[in-house]
Design a protein around this motif. Structure first.
Motif, PDB file in Angstrom:
ATOM      1  N   VAL A   1      38.129  29.112  29.939  1.00 47.19           N
ATOM      2  CA  VAL A   1      37.462  29.223  31.242  1.00 47.19           C
ATOM      3  C   VAL A   1      37.154  27.866  31.859  1.00 47.19           C
ATOM      4  O   VAL A   1      36.795  27.796  33.047  1.00 47.19           O
ATOM      5  CB  VAL A   1      36.154  30.047  31.117  1.00 47.19           C
ATOM      6  N   GLN A   2      37.297  26.789  31.088  1.00 47.91           N
ATOM      7  CA  GLN A   2      36.899  25.470  31.580  1.00 47.91           C
ATOM      8  C   GLN A   2      37.571  24.422  30.716  1.00 47.91           C
ATOM      9  O   GLN A   2      37.958  24.687  29.580  1.00 47.91           O
ATOM     10  CB  GLN A   2      35.365  25.341  31.533  1.00 47.91           C
ATOM     11  N   ASP A   3      37.735  23.218  31.242  1.00 45.53           N
ATOM     12  CA  ASP A   3      38.290  22.109  30.463  1.00 45.53           C
ATOM     13  C   ASP A   3      37.600  20.827  30.906  1.00 45.53           C
ATOM     14  O   ASP A   3      37.075  20.723  32.022  1.00 45.53           O
ATOM     15  CB  ASP A   3      39.808  22.014  30.670  1.00 45.53           C
ATOM     16  N   GLY A   4      37.613  19.824  30.019  1.00 43.00           N
ATOM     17  CA  GLY A   4      37.061  18.520  30.362  1.00 43.00           C
ATOM     18  C   GLY A   4      35.542  18.459  30.273  1.00 43.00           C
ATOM     19  O   GLY A   4      34.866  19.466  30.108  1.00 43.00           O
ATOM     20  N   CYS A   5      35.008  17.231  30.407  1.00 42.76           N
ATOM     21  CA  CYS A   5      33.562  17.027  30.294  1.00 42.76           C
ATOM     22  C   CYS A   5      33.155  15.786  31.074  1.00 42.76           C
ATOM     23  O   CYS A   5      33.854  14.770  31.051  1.00 42.76           O
ATOM     24  CB  CYS A   5      33.166  16.884  28.823  1.00 42.76           C
TER      25      CYS A   5
ATOM     26  N   ASN B   1      33.116  22.251  27.842  1.00 46.73           N
ATOM     27  CA  ASN B   1      31.698  22.287  28.225  1.00 46.73           C
ATOM     28  C   ASN B   1      31.533  23.463  29.188  1.00 46.73           C
ATOM     29  O   ASN B   1      31.368  23.288  30.392  1.00 46.73           O
ATOM     30  CB  ASN B   1      31.288  20.970  28.876  1.00 46.73           C
ATOM     31  N   ILE B   2      31.600  24.679  28.652  1.00 52.01           N
ATOM     32  CA  ILE B   2      31.764  25.849  29.515  1.00 52.01           C
ATOM     33  C   ILE B   2      30.544  26.162  30.367  1.00 52.01           C
ATOM     34  O   ILE B   2      30.668  26.812  31.405  1.00 52.01           O
ATOM     35  CB  ILE B   2      32.196  27.095  28.713  1.00 52.01           C
ATOM     36  N   GLY B   3      29.369  25.683  29.965  1.00 55.43           N
ATOM     37  CA  GLY B   3      28.197  25.875  30.809  1.00 55.43           C
ATOM     38  C   GLY B   3      28.301  25.119  32.114  1.00 55.43           C
ATOM     39  O   GLY B   3      27.593  25.425  33.083  1.00 55.43           O
ATOM     40  N   ASP B   4      29.210  24.137  32.166  1.00 51.82           N
ATOM     41  CA  ASP B   4      29.437  23.338  33.374  1.00 51.82           C
ATOM     42  C   ASP B   4      30.439  24.016  34.314  1.00 51.82           C
ATOM     43  O   ASP B   4      30.856  23.423  35.310  1.00 51.82           O
ATOM     44  CB  ASP B   4      29.959  21.953  32.959  1.00 51.82           C
ATOM     45  N   PHE B   5      30.830  25.248  33.978  1.00 48.28           N
ATOM     46  CA  PHE B   5      31.780  25.994  34.796  1.00 48.28           C
ATOM     47  C   PHE B   5      31.324  26.028  36.258  1.00 48.28           C
ATOM     48  O   PHE B   5      30.161  26.244  36.556  1.00 48.28           O
ATOM     49  CB  PHE B   5      31.890  27.438  34.276  1.00 48.28           C
ATOM     50  N   GLY B   6      32.280  25.816  37.161  1.00 51.83           N
ATOM     51  CA  GLY B   6      32.002  25.942  38.585  1.00 51.83           C
ATOM     52  C   GLY B   6      32.162  24.670  39.384  1.00 51.83           C
ATOM     53  O   GLY B   6      32.139  24.708  40.613  1.00 51.83           O
ATOM     54  N   ARG B   7      32.336  23.534  38.716  1.00 49.21           N
ATOM     55  CA  ARG B   7      32.472  22.275  39.453  1.00 49.21           C
ATOM     56  C   ARG B   7      33.663  22.299  40.402  1.00 49.21           C
ATOM     57  O   ARG B   7      33.613  21.731  41.494  1.00 49.21           O
ATOM     58  CB  ARG B   7      32.609  21.099  38.485  1.00 49.21           C
ATOM     59  N   THR B   8      34.736  22.955  39.989  1.00 43.31           N
ATOM     60  CA  THR B   8      35.948  22.984  40.809  1.00 43.31           C
ATOM     61  C   THR B   8      35.844  23.986  41.944  1.00 43.31           C
ATOM     62  O   THR B   8      36.319  23.740  43.056  1.00 43.31           O
ATOM     63  CB  THR B   8      37.170  23.342  39.938  1.00 43.31           C
TER      64      THR B   8
END
Length: 449
Positions: free
Chosen positions: A163-167, A212-219
């Motif tokens: 669901v997410q990549d990178g940090c 860092n899946i809690g950070d989902f949504g930046r994009t």
């Protein structure tokens, strides 16, 4: 011979080191090659293509990667060898220097992994004398911008949905942002569609993976809580697990939603890294022990039977004896289930190398031993509390004649005695009564109800 006919005569082996995210990516890549006709082989059968997805979280991980690559080359001397993953991104020249490696692909190339491999592999099949190693990586974290969708189970029962990549965190000890790039994600709509496809295939459980899946949504300007709520509405998926959430990104509303949700399990994995606030500051972590304790308390208040795994790093630079004792005492006081203990490893280019106090290898080993013993005690107590209880288990595929295993909603590992009919339980949800520990204490024996 046509392109498709040529691939239909080829075989491949796939090896993954490191995290669930790597596993998910490898499984997706292998599935795509299988759809093109490439047959997967295991064991001693030689392969035409060997694929290694590496880890670089420690120097030991790098060493394991090198050993695995060299072994595959020895065992498959005529194979086209592809190496990707964090080790390949961070040290591409080092990987390429291993005699027999044909293609090195970095993190930004994962979105077009199959295309890169076929573009390099096909000419070699026609002209085997072409031996030059190709390297495709980008130099800086900010240049890693692609997102490679991945939702696959490999040979497992559970699916792993990326669901997410990178940090964006750049903790002082960590190379992940340099290896994986900055935080990015696909849309909720696309992830829901992948979950619906899993349900259509008969899948019942999905593990949400990422860096860092809690950070989902930046994009996309969305939130992880919105994603969780959307996935919870997908019909056919009976279980979701969240692979790892940073403490500062665990919203209280997320915890309470999971407690009452239809499909999100009482199972959390939360990286602490240190139970000393002094060391957390040296690591540039974005929380303190008080916040961490509050999150654990809330989870246990609304989900008393929740399984909680905790990452802990020992022996990092600056961790003096009194700081480790603070960490040990803090962890001993928490109602958590299992500790994933990692000895600190020096990583080139990290800010931690500027911290003066160094823990000796012998002391790291002793601190690791103490925390593993504490973890074993907590895990045993958690399992023992559930003896006699009734829970629902999703059973996983087992070899014929072998004991059947599965997991309860709160991630207790369950074992059934070996029986000829056990294979009928593969991917089935069944109610069981939990009995005593099995022989090696790795699971609770159970009887079907």
């Amino acid at each position: 011979m046509s392109f498709s006919s040529l691939l239909a005569t080829k075989t491949a082996k796939y090896h993954t080191l490191g995290c669930k995210l790597n596993f998910s990516e490898t499984a997706t890549f292998s599935r795509r090659l299988e759809e093109l006709g490439v047959r997967t082989v295991t064991g001693n059968e030689p392969a035409d293509l060997c694929f290694v997805n590496t880890c670089s979280v420690t120097e030991v991980a790098n060493q394991k990667g090198r050993q695995l690559i060299k072994r595959l080359i020895r065992e498959n001397p005529d194979a086209f060898v592809v190496v990707t993953g964090c080790y390949a991104q961070l040290s591409p020249e080092e990987v390429a220097s291993i005699d027999g490696v044909d293609l090195v692909l970095g993190s930004d190339e994962k979105a077009r992994l199959v295309e890169h491999v076929l573009q390099a592999w096909m000419p070699r099949l026609e002209q085997p004398e072409l031996k030059a190693t190709e390297i495709h990586t980008v130099d800086k974290a900010r240049d890693i911008q692609s997102f490679a969708p991945s939702c696959s189970r490999g040979n497992r029962t559970r699916y792993f949905l990326k669901v997410q990549d990178g940090c964006n965190y750049f903790c002082t000890y960590c190379t992940i942002p340099f290896a994986r790039g900055l935080s990015r994600n696909p849309s909720i709509e696309s992830l829901v569609a992948q979950a619906q496809s899993v349900a259509a295939e008969g899948g019942k459980e999905i593990v949400l993976t990422g860096v860092n899946i809690g950070d989902f949504g930046r994009t996309t300007g969305e939130s992880f809580l919105e994603l969780v709520k959307a996935l919870n509405r997908v019909e056919g998926i009976q279980r979701y697990r969240i692979s790892s959430l940073e403490p500062d990104l665990i919203d209280d509303e997320l915890i309470t939603f999971c407690a009452s949700s239809r499909a999100f399990m009482p199972h959390f994995h939360i990286p602490l890294q240190s139970g000393s606030d002094t060391v957390l500051q040296l690591m540039h972590r974005r929380y303190d022990t008080e916040l961490f304790k509050d999150k654990i308390k809330l989870i246990k208040t609304v989900m008393p039977d929740a399984f909680i795994g905790v990452d802990v790093m020992v022996g990092t630079r600056g961790e003096r004896p009194e700081h480790f004792q603070e960490c040990y005492d803090f962890l001993a006081s928490l109602d958590v289930t299992q500790l994933h203990v990692f000895p600190y490893s020096e990583r080139p280019g990290t800010a931690a190398l500027k911290i003066p106090y160094i823990v000796s290898p012998a002391e790291k080993k002793e601190r690791t031993r103490r925390l593993i013993a504490l973890s074993d005690e907590k895990t045993h107590q958690f399992y023992a509390r559930h003896i006699g209880a009734e829970r629902t288990v999703l059973f996983e595929k087992a070899p014929d004649g072998k004991a059947m295993h599965g997991f309860t909603d709160n991630y207790l590992r369950v074992e059934l005695p070996a029986a000829a009919s056990n294979h009928l339980l593969d991917n089935q949800m069944r109610q069981v009564r939990l009995l005593d520990f099995n022989t090696d204490k790795s699971a609770l024996m159970a009887e079907l109800l």
